[in-house]
Design a protein around this motif. Structure first.
Motif, PDB file in Angstrom:
ATOM      1  N   PRO A  17      24.448  68.940   5.525  1.00 18.25           N
ATOM      2  CA  PRO A  17      25.595  69.305   6.369  1.00 18.25           C
ATOM      3  C   PRO A  17      26.542  70.242   5.629  1.00 18.25           C
ATOM      4  O   PRO A  17      27.090  69.888   4.604  1.00 18.25           O
ATOM      5  CB  PRO A  17      26.261  67.958   6.663  1.00 18.25           C
ATOM      6  CG  PRO A  17      25.837  67.064   5.549  1.00 18.25           C
ATOM      7  CD  PRO A  17      24.495  67.548   5.102  1.00 18.25           C
ATOM      8  N   ASP A  18      26.676  71.445   6.148  1.00 17.26           N
ATOM      9  CA  ASP A  18      27.511  72.439   5.477  1.00 17.26           C
ATOM     10  C   ASP A  18      28.739  72.837   6.290  1.00 17.26           C
ATOM     11  O   ASP A  18      29.631  73.509   5.787  1.00 17.26           O
ATOM     12  CB  ASP A  18      26.686  73.684   5.145  1.00 17.26           C
ATOM     13  CG  ASP A  18      26.072  74.324   6.378  1.00 17.26           C
ATOM     14  OD1 ASP A  18      25.969  73.642   7.409  1.00 17.26           O
ATOM     15  OD2 ASP A  18      25.683  75.498   6.298  1.00 17.26           O
ATOM     16  N   ARG A  19      28.773  72.445   7.549  1.00 18.94           N
ATOM     17  CA  ARG A  19      29.895  72.742   8.445  1.00 18.94           C
ATOM     18  C   ARG A  19      29.742  71.845   9.675  1.00 18.94           C
ATOM     19  O   ARG A  19      28.726  71.166   9.831  1.00 18.94           O
ATOM     20  CB  ARG A  19      29.908  74.218   8.820  1.00 18.94           C
ATOM     21  CG  ARG A  19      28.606  74.706   9.398  1.00 18.94           C
ATOM     22  CD  ARG A  19      28.563  76.200   9.526  1.00 18.94           C
ATOM     23  NE  ARG A  19      27.166  76.612   9.465  1.00 18.94           N
ATOM     24  CZ  ARG A  19      26.736  77.763   9.875  1.00 18.94           C
ATOM     25  NH1 ARG A  19      27.586  78.653  10.345  1.00 18.94           N
ATOM     26  NH2 ARG A  19      25.480  78.073   9.794  1.00 18.94           N
ATOM     27  N   PRO A  20      30.727  71.818  10.524  1.00 21.52           N
ATOM     28  CA  PRO A  20      30.621  70.942  11.708  1.00 21.52           C
ATOM     29  C   PRO A  20      29.407  71.296  12.564  1.00 21.52           C
ATOM     30  O   PRO A  20      28.965  72.449  12.606  1.00 21.52           O
ATOM     31  CB  PRO A  20      31.912  71.230  12.469  1.00 21.52           C
ATOM     32  CG  PRO A  20      32.857  71.770  11.457  1.00 21.52           C
ATOM     33  CD  PRO A  20      32.011  72.519  10.465  1.00 21.52           C
ATOM     34  N   LEU A  21      28.902  70.292  13.227  1.00 18.85           N
ATOM     35  CA  LEU A  21      27.783  70.454  14.151  1.00 18.85           C
ATOM     36  C   LEU A  21      28.202  69.946  15.515  1.00 18.85           C
ATOM     37  O   LEU A  21      28.729  68.834  15.649  1.00 18.85           O
ATOM     38  CB  LEU A  21      26.563  69.651  13.674  1.00 18.85           C
ATOM     39  CG  LEU A  21      25.397  69.541  14.659  1.00 18.85           C
ATOM     40  CD1 LEU A  21      24.742  70.903  14.894  1.00 18.85           C
ATOM     41  CD2 LEU A  21      24.382  68.525  14.167  1.00 18.85           C
ATOM     42  N   VAL A  22      27.998  70.777  16.525  1.00 18.94           N
ATOM     43  CA  VAL A  22      28.207  70.367  17.915  1.00 18.94           C
ATOM     44  C   VAL A  22      26.826  70.217  18.543  1.00 18.94           C
ATOM     45  O   VAL A  22      26.024  71.151  18.505  1.00 18.94           O
ATOM     46  CB  VAL A  22      29.041  71.402  18.698  1.00 18.94           C
ATOM     47  CG1 VAL A  22      29.098  71.046  20.180  1.00 18.94           C
ATOM     48  CG2 VAL A  22      30.438  71.491  18.109  1.00 18.94           C
ATOM     49  N   VAL A  23      26.558  69.038  19.082  1.00 19.98           N
ATOM     50  CA  VAL A  23      25.276  68.772  19.722  1.00 19.98           C
ATOM     51  C   VAL A  23      25.518  68.725  21.226  1.00 19.98           C
ATOM     52  O   VAL A  23      26.246  67.867  21.728  1.00 19.98           O
ATOM     53  CB  VAL A  23      24.659  67.450  19.230  1.00 19.98           C
ATOM     54  CG1 VAL A  23      23.312  67.208  19.909  1.00 19.98           C
ATOM     55  CG2 VAL A  23      24.505  67.463  17.713  1.00 19.98           C
ATOM     56  N   ASP A  24      24.939  69.676  21.918  1.00 20.74           N
ATOM     57  CA  ASP A  24      25.045  69.771  23.377  1.00 20.74           C
ATOM     58  C   ASP A  24      23.872  68.988  23.968  1.00 20.74           C
ATOM     59  O   ASP A  24      22.767  69.512  24.102  1.00 20.74           O
ATOM     60  CB  ASP A  24      25.003  71.246  23.786  1.00 20.74           C
ATOM     61  CG  ASP A  24      25.231  71.464  25.270  1.00 20.74           C
ATOM     62  OD1 ASP A  24      25.506  70.486  25.995  1.00 20.74           O
ATOM     63  OD2 ASP A  24      25.139  72.633  25.702  1.00 20.74           O
ATOM     64  N   CYS A  25      24.111  67.711  24.283  1.00 19.60           N
ATOM     65  CA  CYS A  25      23.058  66.830  24.804  1.00 19.60           C
ATOM     66  C   CYS A  25      22.984  66.953  26.318  1.00 19.60           C
ATOM     67  O   CYS A  25      23.914  66.550  27.025  1.00 19.60           O
ATOM     68  CB  CYS A  25      23.344  65.389  24.433  1.00 19.60           C
ATOM     69  SG  CYS A  25      23.303  65.056  22.682  1.00 19.60           S
ATOM     70  N   LYS A  26      21.902  67.512  26.789  1.00 23.02           N
ATOM     71  CA  LYS A  26      21.715  67.696  28.230  1.00 23.02           C
ATOM     72  C   LYS A  26      21.217  66.393  28.847  1.00 23.02           C
ATOM     73  O   LYS A  26      20.239  65.811  28.378  1.00 23.02           O
ATOM     74  CB  LYS A  26      20.695  68.803  28.500  1.00 23.02           C
ATOM     75  CG  LYS A  26      21.006  70.119  27.819  1.00 23.02           C
ATOM     76  CD  LYS A  26      22.279  70.733  28.319  1.00 23.02           C
ATOM     77  CE  LYS A  26      22.468  72.120  27.710  1.00 23.02           C
ATOM     78  NZ  LYS A  26      23.689  72.760  28.140  1.00 23.02           N
ATOM     79  N   ILE A  27      21.917  65.918  29.855  1.00 22.32           N
ATOM     80  CA  ILE A  27      21.499  64.711  30.565  1.00 22.32           C
ATOM     81  C   ILE A  27      21.561  64.969  32.064  1.00 22.32           C
ATOM     82  O   ILE A  27      22.215  65.901  32.524  1.00 22.32           O
ATOM     83  CB  ILE A  27      22.371  63.488  30.191  1.00 22.32           C
ATOM     84  CG1 ILE A  27      23.827  63.700  30.599  1.00 22.32           C
ATOM     85  CG2 ILE A  27      22.249  63.168  28.710  1.00 22.32           C
ATOM     86  CD1 ILE A  27      24.689  62.468  30.484  1.00 22.32           C
ATOM     87  N   GLU A  28      20.879  64.144  32.798  1.00 22.37           N
ATOM     88  CA  GLU A  28      20.895  64.233  34.256  1.00 22.37           C
ATOM     89  C   GLU A  28      22.230  63.699  34.772  1.00 22.37           C
ATOM     90  O   GLU A  28      22.719  62.672  34.281  1.00 22.37           O
ATOM     91  CB  GLU A  28      19.761  63.392  34.853  1.00 22.37           C
ATOM     92  CG  GLU A  28      18.391  63.943  34.600  1.00 22.37           C
ATOM     93  CD  GLU A  28      18.170  65.249  35.330  1.00 22.37           C
ATOM     94  OE1 GLU A  28      18.555  65.367  36.507  1.00 22.37           O
ATOM     95  OE2 GLU A  28      17.608  66.164  34.712  1.00 22.37           O
ATOM     96  N   PRO A  29      22.818  64.358  35.757  1.00 24.89           N
ATOM     97  CA  PRO A  29      24.086  63.848  36.284  1.00 24.89           C
ATOM     98  C   PRO A  29      23.955  62.458  36.890  1.00 24.89           C
ATOM     99  O   PRO A  29      24.923  61.714  36.942  1.00 24.89           O
ATOM    100  CB  PRO A  29      24.504  64.876  37.330  1.00 24.89           C
ATOM    101  CG  PRO A  29      23.371  65.802  37.502  1.00 24.89           C
ATOM    102  CD  PRO A  29      22.407  65.596  36.383  1.00 24.89           C
TER     103      PRO A  29
END
Length: 92
Positions: free
Chosen positions: A60-72
């Motif tokens: 880990p060298d900087r922040p990580l944003v994880v865009d988790c795609k889910i069904e509505p």
């Protein structure tokens, strides 16, 4: 969690027999936004996409944003409890 919808509204509209599509909007790429701001960004839509998260966890060298795609239509367990409690109140 990115469901491309206003989650609570989606479930409430469905509960009352209204159009859930009214709470949906075009998908947003939050991973791309993160990268544009200097963070790391990963989009996760299937298990194999988690490799990017594992790579970041290893170094880990900087922040990580994880865009988790889910069904509505995916509903949080606590929201089911709220609905059940409301139904119980209405039966009294």
């Amino acid at each position: 969690m990115n469901d491309a919808a206003y989650g609570a509204e989606y479930h409430l509209l469905g509960r009352f027999g209204l159009l859930v599509e009214d709470s949906c909007f075009p998908d947003s790429d939050f991973a791309a936004v993160a990268r544009s701001l200097g963070a790391r960004g990963a989009t996760v839509a299937r298990d194999a996409d988690l490799d990017a998260v594992a790579d970041w966890l290893a170094a880990p060298d900087r922040p990580l944003v994880v865009d988790c795609k889910i069904e509505p239509s995916a509903m949080a367990p606590w929201f089911r409890v709220v609905f059940a409690l409301k139904e119980a109140q209405n039966r009294q």
